[in-house]
Design a protein around this motif. Structure first.
Motif, PDB file in Angstrom:
ATOM      1  N   SER A  28       1.176  -1.222   0.164  1.00 18.11           N
ATOM      2  CA  SER A  28      -0.193   0.150   0.064  1.00 18.11           C
ATOM      3  C   SER A  28       0.807   1.027  -0.131  1.00 18.11           C
ATOM      4  N   PRO A  29       0.545   2.488  -0.526  1.00 22.06           N
ATOM      5  CA  PRO A  29       1.012   3.359  -0.780  1.00 22.06           C
ATOM      6  C   PRO A  29       0.871   4.823   0.602  1.00 22.06           C
ATOM      7  N   ARG A  30      -0.203   3.474   0.772  1.00 24.58           N
ATOM      8  CA  ARG A  30      -0.294   4.629   2.204  1.00 24.58           C
ATOM      9  C   ARG A  30       0.066   3.467   3.064  1.00 24.58           C
ATOM     10  N   PRO A  31       0.794   2.991   3.681  1.00 25.06           N
ATOM     11  CA  PRO A  31       1.405   2.264   4.962  1.00 25.06           C
ATOM     12  C   PRO A  31       0.456   3.404   6.143  1.00 25.06           C
ATOM     13  N   ASP A  36      -0.138  -2.509  10.631  1.00 23.57           N
ATOM     14  CA  ASP A  36       0.433  -3.935  10.755  1.00 23.57           C
ATOM     15  C   ASP A  36      -0.098  -5.309  12.393  1.00 23.57           C
ATOM     16  N   LYS A  37      -0.998  -3.993  13.127  1.00 21.19           N
ATOM     17  CA  LYS A  37      -1.830  -4.985  14.045  1.00 21.19           C
ATOM     18  C   LYS A  37      -2.419  -5.697  13.542  1.00 21.19           C
ATOM     19  N   PRO A  38      -3.563  -6.663  14.134  1.00 21.78           N
ATOM     20  CA  PRO A  38      -4.163  -6.995  13.720  1.00 21.78           C
ATOM     21  C   PRO A  38      -5.584  -6.457  14.211  1.00 21.78           C
ATOM     22  N   ILE A  39      -6.410  -6.825  13.177  1.00 23.69           N
ATOM     23  CA  ILE A  39      -8.042  -5.868  13.637  1.00 23.69           C
ATOM     24  C   ILE A  39      -8.482  -6.096  14.764  1.00 23.69           C
ATOM     25  N   ASN A  40      -8.488  -7.750  14.955  1.00 16.37           N
ATOM     26  CA  ASN A  40      -9.680  -7.610  16.340  1.00 16.37           C
ATOM     27  C   ASN A  40      -7.981  -8.606  17.347  1.00 16.37           C
ATOM     28  N   PRO A  41      -7.906  -7.833  18.538  1.00 16.69           N
ATOM     29  CA  PRO A  41      -6.740  -8.069  19.716  1.00 16.69           C
ATOM     30  C   PRO A  41      -7.031  -9.175  20.007  1.00 16.69           C
ATOM     31  N   ASP A  42      -8.318  -9.379  20.232  1.00 15.97           N
ATOM     32  CA  ASP A  42      -9.237 -10.612  20.717  1.00 15.97           C
ATOM     33  C   ASP A  42      -8.298 -11.630  20.466  1.00 15.97           C
ATOM     34  N   GLN A  43      -8.675 -11.818  18.469  1.00 11.60           N
ATOM     35  CA  GLN A  43      -7.871 -13.033  18.016  1.00 11.60           C
ATOM     36  C   GLN A  43      -6.190 -12.229  17.077  1.00 11.60           C
ATOM     37  N   PRO A  44      -5.685 -12.535  18.039  1.00 15.15           N
ATOM     38  CA  PRO A  44      -4.451 -12.108  17.435  1.00 15.15           C
ATOM     39  C   PRO A  44      -3.854 -12.170  16.192  1.00 15.15           C
ATOM     40  N   ASN A  45      -4.405 -14.661  15.390  1.00 18.16           N
ATOM     41  CA  ASN A  45      -3.750 -14.802  14.587  1.00 18.16           C
ATOM     42  C   ASN A  45      -4.786 -14.693  13.667  1.00 18.16           C
ATOM     43  N   LEU A  46      -5.848 -14.066  13.747  1.00 13.44           N
ATOM     44  CA  LEU A  46      -6.615 -14.667  12.812  1.00 13.44           C
ATOM     45  C   LEU A  46      -6.395 -13.835  11.600  1.00 13.44           C
ATOM     46  N   ALA A  47      -6.522 -15.247  10.581  1.00 18.20           N
ATOM     47  CA  ALA A  47      -5.831 -14.738   8.424  1.00 18.20           C
ATOM     48  C   ALA A  47      -7.548 -15.021   7.894  1.00 18.20           C
ATOM     49  N   ILE A  48      -6.513 -13.979   6.719  1.00 16.93           N
ATOM     50  CA  ILE A  48      -7.817 -13.990   5.722  1.00 16.93           C
ATOM     51  C   ILE A  48      -8.131 -15.551   5.418  1.00 16.93           C
ATOM     52  N   LEU A  96      -5.485 -11.070   9.229  1.00 14.64           N
ATOM     53  CA  LEU A  96      -5.912  -9.816   9.086  1.00 14.64           C
ATOM     54  C   LEU A  96      -6.070  -8.516   9.565  1.00 14.64           C
ATOM     55  N   THR A  97      -5.430  -7.755   8.841  1.00 18.05           N
ATOM     56  CA  THR A  97      -4.275  -6.122   9.502  1.00 18.05           C
ATOM     57  C   THR A  97      -5.421  -4.752   9.247  1.00 18.05           C
ATOM     58  N   GLU A  98      -5.272  -4.263   8.575  1.00 17.10           N
ATOM     59  CA  GLU A  98      -6.138  -2.687   8.316  1.00 17.10           C
ATOM     60  C   GLU A  98      -4.524  -2.897   7.137  1.00 17.10           C
ATOM     61  N   ASN A  99      -2.973  -2.829   7.109  1.00 26.50           N
ATOM     62  CA  ASN A  99      -2.600  -2.944   6.254  1.00 26.50           C
ATOM     63  C   ASN A  99      -2.339  -3.911   4.760  1.00 26.50           C
TER      64      ASN A  99
END
Length: 181
Positions: A28-31, A36-48, A96-99
């Motif tokens: 992303s040109p807008r990192p 890079d932190k997990p979207i859901n802190p309760d599920q830090p290993n959640l993947a797409i 699954l992160t914002e980036n």
């Protein structure tokens, strides 16, 4: 008639061109440093786990989609080819992160632009993504009204120019068609 004399310059063999670099997923040109932190802190290993692309906002299920794996494209024939699958598939299994979401959106947009679809956007509307399935809204610009602004000395009639433009109201905006016109 004089025959052509042989050239004093001998043609050289074309030098082999280096292979193009391997295709890399765009970053992303807008990192966002926090992205890079997990979207859901309760599920830090959640993947797409799945990616669903839909044509309208109404097709998004805000409660989320369960049991969807891999990639599903609904009613967007342009994105149904194996080359598109090759672009999107590497995102399956990524954290699954914002980036990672932004990188996925950018990869889809660049895929479209490289194929003449210059007015596209990919949006992640609000939805439940706790199971790792992303529903993305694919927006594509369409031609509205086609007009001619032919001021000054008119070398051509407006109708002649309009008849030379192949895109019509309602058509998808395709840069290749515009270039041909």
């Amino acid at each position: 008639v004089n025959p052509l004399a042989p050239s004093s310059e001998t043609p050289k063999a074309a030098e082999p061109q280096p292979a193009p670099p391997p295709q890399q997923q765009p970053k992303s040109p807008r990192p966002n440093p926090e992205g890079d932190k997990p979207i859901n802190p309760d599920q830090p290993n959640l993947a797409i786990k799945g990616i669903i692309l839909v044509k309208t906002r109404a097709d998004i299920q805000e409660a989320g989609v369960s049991n969807a794996a891999a990639i599903l494209v609904r009613d967007i024939p342009f994105l149904n080819g194996p080359d598109f699958q090759n672009v999107v598939h590497p995102f399956i299994g990524k954290l699954l992160t914002e980036n990672s979401i932004r990188d996925l959106e950018d990869a889809i947009i660049l895929y479209c632009r490289n194929r003449g679809k210059v007015l596209v956007d990919v949006i992640l509307p609000e939805q439940n993504i706790e199971n790792g399935v992303l529903q993305l809204w694919f927006l594509e610009g369409r031609v509205g009204r086609v007009t001619v602004k032919n001021e000054g000395v008119k070398w051509f009639r407006d109708k002649f120019i309009l008849d030379s433009v192949h895109l019509r109201p309602g058509d998808e905006v395709d840069s290749r068609k515009l270039t041909d016109d």
